[in-house]
Enzyme design. Sequence first.
Site, PDB file in Angstrom:
ATOM      1  N   LYS A 280     -11.480 -58.444 -18.369  1.00 14.72           N
ATOM      2  CA  LYS A 280     -10.358 -57.809 -17.670  1.00 14.72           C
ATOM      3  C   LYS A 280      -9.543 -56.858 -18.560  1.00 14.72           C
ATOM      4  CE  LYS A 280     -10.425 -58.321 -14.097  1.00 14.72           C
ATOM      5  NZ  LYS A 280     -11.486 -57.598 -13.317  1.00 14.72           N
TER       6      LYS A 280
ATOM      7  N   GLY B  26     -10.568 -53.789 -19.265  1.00 14.41           N
ATOM      8  CA  GLY B  26     -10.896 -52.398 -18.940  1.00 14.41           C
ATOM      9  C   GLY B  26     -12.302 -52.058 -19.420  1.00 14.41           C
TER      10      GLY B  26
HETATM   11  P1  A3P Z   1      -6.724 -55.008 -13.011  1.00 14.40           P
HETATM   12  O1  A3P Z   1      -7.683 -55.175 -11.908  1.00 14.40           O
HETATM   13  O2  A3P Z   1      -6.040 -56.239 -13.425  1.00 14.40           O
HETATM   14  O3  A3P Z   1      -5.752 -53.885 -12.799  1.00 14.40           O
HETATM   15  P2  A3P Z   1     -12.705 -55.084 -16.593  1.00 14.40           P
HETATM   16  O4  A3P Z   1     -13.533 -53.892 -16.199  1.00 14.40           O
HETATM   17  O5  A3P Z   1     -12.875 -55.459 -18.022  1.00 14.40           O
HETATM   18  O6  A3P Z   1     -12.882 -56.207 -15.634  1.00 14.40           O
HETATM   19  O7  A3P Z   1     -11.183 -54.644 -16.490  1.00 14.40           O
HETATM   20  C1  A3P Z   1     -10.574 -54.394 -15.268  1.00 14.40           C
HETATM   21  C2  A3P Z   1      -9.306 -53.630 -15.528  1.00 14.40           C
HETATM   22  O8  A3P Z   1      -9.608 -52.304 -15.899  1.00 14.40           O
HETATM   23  C3  A3P Z   1      -8.428 -53.498 -14.322  1.00 14.40           C
HETATM   24  O9  A3P Z   1      -7.571 -54.602 -14.305  1.00 14.40           O
HETATM   25  C4  A3P Z   1      -7.716 -52.165 -14.537  1.00 14.40           C
HETATM   26  O10 A3P Z   1      -6.347 -52.289 -14.809  1.00 14.40           O
HETATM   27  C5  A3P Z   1      -8.389 -51.597 -15.779  1.00 14.40           C
HETATM   28  N1  A3P Z   1      -8.683 -50.168 -15.700  1.00 14.40           N
HETATM   29  C6  A3P Z   1      -8.588 -49.328 -16.753  1.00 14.40           C
HETATM   30  N2  A3P Z   1      -8.855 -48.090 -16.386  1.00 14.40           N
HETATM   31  C7  A3P Z   1      -9.122 -48.126 -15.077  1.00 14.40           C
HETATM   32  C8  A3P Z   1      -9.477 -47.126 -14.131  1.00 14.40           C
HETATM   33  N3  A3P Z   1      -9.587 -45.853 -14.486  1.00 14.40           N
HETATM   34  N4  A3P Z   1      -9.699 -47.501 -12.841  1.00 14.40           N
HETATM   35  C9  A3P Z   1      -9.555 -48.804 -12.493  1.00 14.40           C
HETATM   36  N5  A3P Z   1      -9.237 -49.800 -13.341  1.00 14.40           N
HETATM   37  C10 A3P Z   1      -9.031 -49.461 -14.631  1.00 14.40           C
END
Ligand code: A3P
EC number: 2.8.2.-
Length: 313
Positions: free
Chosen positions: A70, A72
């Site tokens: 989580k 990013g």
């Molecule tokens: P949230 O859903 O809590 O906002 P991972 O891919 O490791 O599961 O991480 C998910 C997180 O990536 C999301 O957490 C979001 O905040 C973040 N993120 C970073 N850049 C993003 C983007 N361009 N579009 C969507 N989510 C993004």
Amino acid sequence: MLWTVLLALLVLLLLQTQLSMCLKELRTGGSSLPAVSSSSSSPSSSSSSSSPYNTTQQRLPGAIIIGVRKGGTRALLEMLNLHADVEVARAEVHYFNVEEHYRRGLAWYRAQMPFTLPGQLTVEKTPGYFAAPQVPARVWDMNPAVRLLLIVRDPAERLVSDYTQVLHNRMTRHKPYQPLEELLLHKGHIDPSYKAVQRSLYHLHLARWLEVFPREQIHVVDGDALIRDPFPELRKAERFLDLPPRISPNNFYYNTTKGFYCLLSAGHDKCLDESKGRPHAPLSTQAFRKLCHYFRKPNKLFFEMVGRSFSWC
Ligand code: A3P
């Protein structure tokens, strides 16, 4: 006459070879791949088997996004994939952390990778690697020169995001799940046995990686900065991976509906799917404050380890 037939056969054979190579390129998406840099020292090319042709092959990763869950990780992978010299494994492979996969060996791992041209860098991401104790030594055994990317985010926010994902998965399967505060607090204090708390103790997990890999081989990406403005983080990642600077601010645009940056490449735009950036499960201000307080010391230890600090709560 005989010579004419032989010549015709030869031409046919050549045409057939060319055709089958073109078909292979098309199947693997290689036909759209732009020219590549010829960095023979790239870790991605060190693991390839020799081939008489300059064609695409599956290669072991030269770089791995190891976590955090989580943090990013998907955004970082997709953004790196904008680079012409990078090809990514779309699915999380879970090779080093799932025993059943690991037993299948490197040939299986390699078979999960995208096809690349020589000199292109293969990147995979499995956020579960970061907190799994057996993984660092296994990654080292695969390739001690592999480059590691760790994307971190405010550990309190990460925890809520982690909970939200599990909650969402349970709800989709019509299964009940406890409210976050019930899992997080025990007799009014943060419960250290809650898995999502443990996964946010970055210093503990990083310490295990640093027993195996030198600090310079792990690049820390600021996940909160990546959300606010992806380009500067991508430029730093390109530098770490020894890639020529190809990703530009024009590859990103802010999507007001999504509330996040989306990607632009060759006239196509792409936002991450709805599982990324969804509204978080509610948590009282008081509980969130306790969480921030709980992480203060572990965060400090993490900052010392990486030699920089982050403005986390
Ligand atoms: P949230 O859903 O809590 O906002 P991972 O891919 O490791 O599961 O991480 C998910 C997180 O990536 C999301 O957490 C979001 O905040 C973040 N993120 C970073 N850049 C993003 C983007 N361009 N579009 C969507 N989510 C993004």
